[in-house]
Design a protein around this motif. Structure first.
Motif, PDB file in Angstrom:
ATOM      1  N   TYR A  33      -9.612 -22.125  13.930  1.00  0.00           N
ATOM      2  CA  TYR A  33     -10.836 -21.669  14.594  1.00  0.00           C
ATOM      3  C   TYR A  33     -10.858 -20.160  14.801  1.00  0.00           C
ATOM      4  O   TYR A  33     -11.907 -19.593  15.121  1.00  0.00           O
ATOM      5  N   ALA A  46      -8.505 -31.630  27.054  1.00  0.00           N
ATOM      6  CA  ALA A  46      -9.679 -31.838  26.204  1.00  0.00           C
ATOM      7  C   ALA A  46      -9.357 -31.463  24.766  1.00  0.00           C
ATOM      8  O   ALA A  46      -9.977 -31.968  23.823  1.00  0.00           O
ATOM      9  N   GLU A  47      -8.364 -30.567  24.587  1.00  0.00           N
ATOM     10  CA  GLU A  47      -7.935 -30.174  23.251  1.00  0.00           C
ATOM     11  C   GLU A  47      -6.500 -29.663  23.319  1.00  0.00           C
ATOM     12  O   GLU A  47      -6.010 -29.274  24.384  1.00  0.00           O
ATOM     13  N   THR A  56      -4.026 -26.847  21.254  1.00  0.00           N
ATOM     14  CA  THR A  56      -4.052 -25.739  20.309  1.00  0.00           C
ATOM     15  C   THR A  56      -2.637 -25.392  19.878  1.00  0.00           C
ATOM     16  O   THR A  56      -1.656 -25.709  20.565  1.00  0.00           O
ATOM     17  N   PHE A  83      -2.499 -34.949  25.977  1.00  0.00           N
ATOM     18  CA  PHE A  83      -3.630 -35.834  26.239  1.00  0.00           C
ATOM     19  C   PHE A  83      -3.347 -36.810  27.390  1.00  0.00           C
ATOM     20  O   PHE A  83      -4.214 -37.040  28.221  1.00  0.00           O
ATOM     21  N   SER A  92      -7.248 -27.117  28.032  1.00  0.00           N
ATOM     22  CA  SER A  92      -6.515 -26.955  26.784  1.00  0.00           C
ATOM     23  C   SER A  92      -5.019 -26.873  27.054  1.00  0.00           C
ATOM     24  O   SER A  92      -4.598 -26.272  28.035  1.00  0.00           O
ATOM     25  N   ARG A 148      -6.957 -25.852  16.486  1.00  0.00           N
ATOM     26  CA  ARG A 148      -7.179 -26.755  17.618  1.00  0.00           C
ATOM     27  C   ARG A 148      -7.361 -28.184  17.135  1.00  0.00           C
ATOM     28  O   ARG A 148      -7.797 -28.442  16.024  1.00  0.00           O
ATOM     29  N   LEU A 149      -7.035 -29.090  18.055  1.00  0.00           N
ATOM     30  CA  LEU A 149      -7.202 -30.528  17.844  1.00  0.00           C
ATOM     31  C   LEU A 149      -7.925 -31.074  19.067  1.00  0.00           C
ATOM     32  O   LEU A 149      -7.372 -31.066  20.171  1.00  0.00           O
ATOM     33  N   PRO A 150      -9.187 -31.508  18.914  1.00  0.00           N
ATOM     34  CA  PRO A 150      -9.897 -32.059  20.069  1.00  0.00           C
ATOM     35  C   PRO A 150      -9.343 -33.426  20.458  1.00  0.00           C
ATOM     36  O   PRO A 150      -8.773 -34.139  19.625  1.00  0.00           O
ATOM     37  N   ARG A 151      -9.514 -33.758  21.715  1.00  0.00           N
ATOM     38  CA  ARG A 151      -9.107 -35.074  22.204  1.00  0.00           C
ATOM     39  C   ARG A 151      -9.879 -36.142  21.423  1.00  0.00           C
ATOM     40  O   ARG A 151     -11.074 -36.040  21.255  1.00  0.00           O
ATOM     41  N   PHE A 160      -5.249 -30.686  13.133  1.00  0.00           N
ATOM     42  CA  PHE A 160      -5.598 -29.365  13.643  1.00  0.00           C
ATOM     43  C   PHE A 160      -6.485 -28.636  12.636  1.00  0.00           C
ATOM     44  O   PHE A 160      -6.244 -28.703  11.435  1.00  0.00           O
TER      45      PHE A 160
END
Length: 166
Positions: free
Chosen positions: A136, A111-112, A114, A105, A75, A155-158, A133
């Motif tokens: 969470y 992977a994410e 935040t 990225f 992260s 959070r924002l995932p890849r 985003f």
């Protein structure tokens, strides 16, 4: 609007310190700092962080951010996000956060990504979801004057597609 971004340099630090216009803005930008922000406080934070980045518009520094946590394959947490008062409301914050997401990225293979935003930071609360985003967690904090605050963690995932760029 012609914008570019680059790593921060020493001459940028006093300029960035003028961006927070109130104790609230200082809290949003750098919760551990005192207001008004002094360059030594920001220099110390930058020394412990990664990818300190500024945005320039027509050669003038108008925004700043960095990562306060970064881990390859893990992260990256964006912090110290601020836009100059004269440059707010015209997409510079979006540009900056998109560049930080791209760094997370591409450079760190995160992977994410935040970001955390205080409940009364309306601009941030409206911007981050537009960039994908999602909240969470919610953390209770206190202002320097003892007022209860909520810190919203997002959070924002890849992206699944490996050729996505920001």
């Amino acid at each position: 609007m012609s914008l570019n971004h680059r790593p921060v340099n020493t001459a940028d630090i006093p300029v960035i310190c003028t961006f927070p216009q109130s104790e609230d803005e200082s809290l949003f930008f750098f919760p551990k700092a005192t207001f008004p922000l002094h360059p030594t406080q920001l220099q110390a934070a930058i020394a412990q962080r990664a990818d300190a980045t500024v945005v320039e518009r027509r050669g003038e520094v108008v925004a700043f951010a960095n990562f306060y946590r970064w881990k390859a394959g893990g992260s990256c947490a964006i912090g110290n996000v601020i836009v100059a008062p004269t440059a707010r409301g015209c997409g510079i914050g979006r540009y900056l956060v998109e560049k930080m997401i791209g760094l997370a990225f591409a450079k760190h293979q995160a992977a994410e990504v935040t970001v955390s935003c205080f409940n009364h930071n309306t601009a941030g609360l409206l911007l981050y979801p537009k960039l994908g985003f999602q909240p969470y967690a919610l953390e209770e904090r206190q202002s320097k004057h003892g007022k209860r605050l909520a810190l919203v963690h997002m959070r924002l995932p890849r992206p699944a597609a490996s050729n996505v760029t920001f």
